[in-house]
Write a protein that holds these residues in place. Structure first.
Motif, PDB file in Angstrom:
ATOM      1  N   GLY A   7       5.331 -30.980 -22.899  1.00  0.00           N
ATOM      2  CA  GLY A   7       6.087 -29.768 -23.122  1.00  0.00           C
ATOM      3  C   GLY A   7       4.951 -28.508 -22.855  1.00  0.00           C
ATOM      4  N   VAL A   8       3.858 -28.697 -23.312  1.00  0.00           N
ATOM      5  CA  VAL A   8       2.757 -27.732 -23.300  1.00  0.00           C
ATOM      6  C   VAL A   8       2.339 -27.713 -21.903  1.00  0.00           C
ATOM      7  N   SER A   9       2.099 -28.908 -21.244  1.00  0.00           N
ATOM      8  CA  SER A   9       1.804 -28.948 -19.700  1.00  0.00           C
ATOM      9  C   SER A   9       2.777 -28.253 -18.740  1.00  0.00           C
ATOM     10  N   ALA A  10       4.335 -28.450 -19.101  1.00  0.00           N
ATOM     11  CA  ALA A  10       5.260 -27.825 -18.550  1.00  0.00           C
ATOM     12  C   ALA A  10       5.471 -26.456 -18.642  1.00  0.00           C
ATOM     13  N   ILE A  11       5.215 -25.840 -19.788  1.00  0.00           N
ATOM     14  CA  ILE A  11       5.181 -24.492 -20.077  1.00  0.00           C
ATOM     15  C   ILE A  11       4.067 -23.840 -19.227  1.00  0.00           C
ATOM     16  N   VAL A  12       2.627 -24.369 -19.377  1.00  0.00           N
ATOM     17  CA  VAL A  12       1.623 -23.783 -18.270  1.00  0.00           C
ATOM     18  C   VAL A  12       2.215 -23.937 -16.969  1.00  0.00           C
ATOM     19  N   LEU A  13       2.779 -24.928 -16.333  1.00  0.00           N
ATOM     20  CA  LEU A  13       3.161 -24.999 -15.010  1.00  0.00           C
ATOM     21  C   LEU A  13       4.177 -23.907 -14.755  1.00  0.00           C
ATOM     22  N   ILE A  14       5.226 -23.761 -15.689  1.00  0.00           N
ATOM     23  CA  ILE A  14       6.240 -22.694 -15.255  1.00  0.00           C
ATOM     24  C   ILE A  14       5.537 -21.334 -15.369  1.00  0.00           C
ATOM     25  N   TYR A  15       4.495 -21.203 -16.038  1.00  0.00           N
ATOM     26  CA  TYR A  15       3.892 -19.924 -16.421  1.00  0.00           C
ATOM     27  C   TYR A  15       3.158 -19.504 -14.874  1.00  0.00           C
ATOM     28  N   CYS A  16       2.412 -20.610 -14.394  1.00  0.00           N
ATOM     29  CA  CYS A  16       1.765 -20.495 -13.270  1.00  0.00           C
ATOM     30  C   CYS A  16       2.438 -20.677 -11.921  1.00  0.00           C
ATOM     31  N   PHE A  17       3.819 -20.862 -12.071  1.00  0.00           N
ATOM     32  CA  PHE A  17       4.505 -21.140 -10.756  1.00  0.00           C
ATOM     33  C   PHE A  17       4.443 -19.849  -9.803  1.00  0.00           C
ATOM     34  N   PRO A  18       3.937 -20.247  -8.373  1.00  0.00           N
ATOM     35  CA  PRO A  18       3.866 -19.167  -7.546  1.00  0.00           C
ATOM     36  C   PRO A  18       5.136 -18.637  -6.915  1.00  0.00           C
ATOM     37  N   PHE A  19       5.533 -17.359  -7.239  1.00  0.00           N
ATOM     38  CA  PHE A  19       6.667 -16.715  -6.471  1.00  0.00           C
ATOM     39  C   PHE A  19       6.071 -16.212  -5.426  1.00  0.00           C
ATOM     40  N   ARG A  20       6.816 -16.468  -4.138  1.00  0.00           N
ATOM     41  CA  ARG A  20       6.351 -15.816  -2.901  1.00  0.00           C
ATOM     42  C   ARG A  20       6.431 -14.508  -2.923  1.00  0.00           C
ATOM     43  N   SER A  21       7.607 -13.526  -3.538  1.00  0.00           N
ATOM     44  CA  SER A  21       7.945 -12.344  -3.590  1.00  0.00           C
ATOM     45  C   SER A  21       6.695 -11.668  -4.411  1.00  0.00           C
ATOM     46  N   ALA A  22       6.185 -12.285  -5.451  1.00  0.00           N
ATOM     47  CA  ALA A  22       5.070 -11.623  -6.104  1.00  0.00           C
ATOM     48  C   ALA A  22       3.612 -11.501  -5.191  1.00  0.00           C
ATOM     49  N   TRP A  23       3.643 -12.703  -4.681  1.00  0.00           N
ATOM     50  CA  TRP A  23       2.283 -12.845  -3.660  1.00  0.00           C
ATOM     51  C   TRP A  23       2.416 -11.909  -2.837  1.00  0.00           C
ATOM     52  N   GLU A  24       3.824 -11.701  -2.166  1.00  0.00           N
ATOM     53  CA  GLU A  24       3.785 -10.622  -1.065  1.00  0.00           C
ATOM     54  C   GLU A  24       3.698  -9.347  -1.751  1.00  0.00           C
ATOM     55  N   ARG A  25       4.278  -8.796  -2.785  1.00  0.00           N
ATOM     56  CA  ARG A  25       3.956  -7.686  -3.130  1.00  0.00           C
ATOM     57  C   ARG A  25       2.579  -7.365  -3.657  1.00  0.00           C
ATOM     58  N   THR A  26       1.891  -8.287  -4.032  1.00  0.00           N
ATOM     59  CA  THR A  26       0.548  -8.333  -4.306  1.00  0.00           C
ATOM     60  C   THR A  26      -0.714  -7.930  -3.075  1.00  0.00           C
ATOM     61  N   VAL A  27      -0.166  -8.586  -2.199  1.00  0.00           N
ATOM     62  CA  VAL A  27      -0.652  -8.405  -0.851  1.00  0.00           C
ATOM     63  C   VAL A  27      -0.336  -7.051  -0.334  1.00  0.00           C
ATOM     64  N   ARG A  28       1.041  -6.649  -0.395  1.00  0.00           N
ATOM     65  CA  ARG A  28       1.177  -5.159   0.234  1.00  0.00           C
ATOM     66  C   ARG A  28       0.570  -4.109  -0.585  1.00  0.00           C
ATOM     67  N   GLN A  29       0.259  -4.344  -1.918  1.00  0.00           N
ATOM     68  CA  GLN A  29      -0.122  -3.073  -2.725  1.00  0.00           C
ATOM     69  C   GLN A  29      -1.699  -3.296  -2.727  1.00  0.00           C
ATOM     70  N   LEU A  30      -2.477  -4.611  -2.623  1.00  0.00           N
ATOM     71  CA  LEU A  30      -3.699  -4.270  -2.627  1.00  0.00           C
ATOM     72  C   LEU A  30      -4.551  -4.676  -1.396  1.00  0.00           C
ATOM     73  N   ALA A  31      -3.834  -4.986  -0.365  1.00  0.00           N
ATOM     74  CA  ALA A  31      -4.679  -5.367   0.875  1.00  0.00           C
ATOM     75  C   ALA A  31      -5.225  -4.162   1.376  1.00  0.00           C
ATOM     76  N   PRO A  32      -6.292  -4.104   2.143  1.00  0.00           N
ATOM     77  CA  PRO A  32      -6.902  -3.026   2.824  1.00  0.00           C
ATOM     78  C   PRO A  32      -5.916  -2.597   4.215  1.00  0.00           C
ATOM     79  N   PRO A  33      -5.752  -1.618   4.589  1.00  0.00           N
ATOM     80  CA  PRO A  33      -4.860  -0.899   5.517  1.00  0.00           C
ATOM     81  C   PRO A  33      -5.579  -1.796   6.922  1.00  0.00           C
ATOM     82  N   PRO A  34      -4.494  -1.983   7.898  1.00  0.00           N
ATOM     83  CA  PRO A  34      -4.992  -2.587   8.992  1.00  0.00           C
ATOM     84  C   PRO A  34      -6.101  -1.657   9.578  1.00  0.00           C
ATOM     85  N   GLU A  35      -6.852  -2.158  10.339  1.00  0.00           N
ATOM     86  CA  GLU A  35      -7.850  -1.280  11.273  1.00  0.00           C
ATOM     87  C   GLU A  35      -7.171  -1.218  12.635  1.00  0.00           C
ATOM     88  N   SER A  36      -7.371   0.183  13.081  1.00  0.00           N
ATOM     89  CA  SER A  36      -6.526   0.496  14.371  1.00  0.00           C
ATOM     90  C   SER A  36      -7.492   0.403  15.416  1.00  0.00           C
TER      91      SER A  36
END
Length: 160
Positions: free
Chosen positions: A131-160
């Motif tokens: 149960g403890v392990s499952a709670i940790v795994l659910i806590y760390c489950f990677p949601f793609r929308s969160a990763w995309e939002r993080t990349v969109r907010q924090l990534a440096p602007p593309p070089e032109s």
């Protein structure tokens, strides 16, 4: 997001998600073994060893939350994005997720060991640790929308 960045994000997200799901499956397998074969695999040992493992489970379980919060701090991720680019940012997201999932797997294994060495044999030790392990795994489950939002907010602007 560029198509190469998007492709890398999808690939690394899939890898991290598969690792988390594999460790969740490991939880289920260990729990099933403990439930159905707990009496046959029992090898009673010193109860102090089991107590030490419970303390290790507690420390790992709490440490995971601290580790993830530290590794996913906005300032840290912003610095990584500035120094290593979007690729480094996505690699950090993947690596941290896999590390946290691995600690969750270790928690499940410690619970299984407690089930084996407990006197008398009791499968509920694995149930609690799983149960403890499952709670940790659910806590760390990677949601793609969160990763995309993080990349969109924090990534440096593309070089032109």
């Amino acid at each position: 997001m560029e198509t190469t960045t998007q492709a890398e994000l999808i690939r690394r997200h899939r890898t991290a998600m598969l690792v988390v799901l594999i460790f969740l499956g490991l939880d289920g397998v260990l729990l099933a073994i403990a439930f159905f074969a707990g009496d046959r695999i029992s090898r009673p040992k010193d109860p102090k060893l089991a107590m030490g493992l419970w303390i290790a489970i507690l420390v790992c379980g709490l440490g995971v939350f601290i580790l993830r919060r530290t590794r996913f701090a906005a300032m840290r991720l912003k610095d990584i994005a500035a120094l290593k680019g979007t690729s480094g940012l996505v690699k950090t997201l993947e690596g941290t997720t896999i590390q946290v999932a691995s600690i969750a797997g270790a928690i499940a294994l410690m619970g299984f060991i407690i089930t084996i060495i407990a006197t008398p044999p009791d499968w509920t030790h694995m149930l609690r640790a799983g149960g403890v392990s499952a709670i940790v795994l659910i806590y760390c489950f990677p949601f793609r929308s969160a990763w995309e939002r993080t990349v969109r907010q924090l990534a440096p602007p593309p070089e032109s």
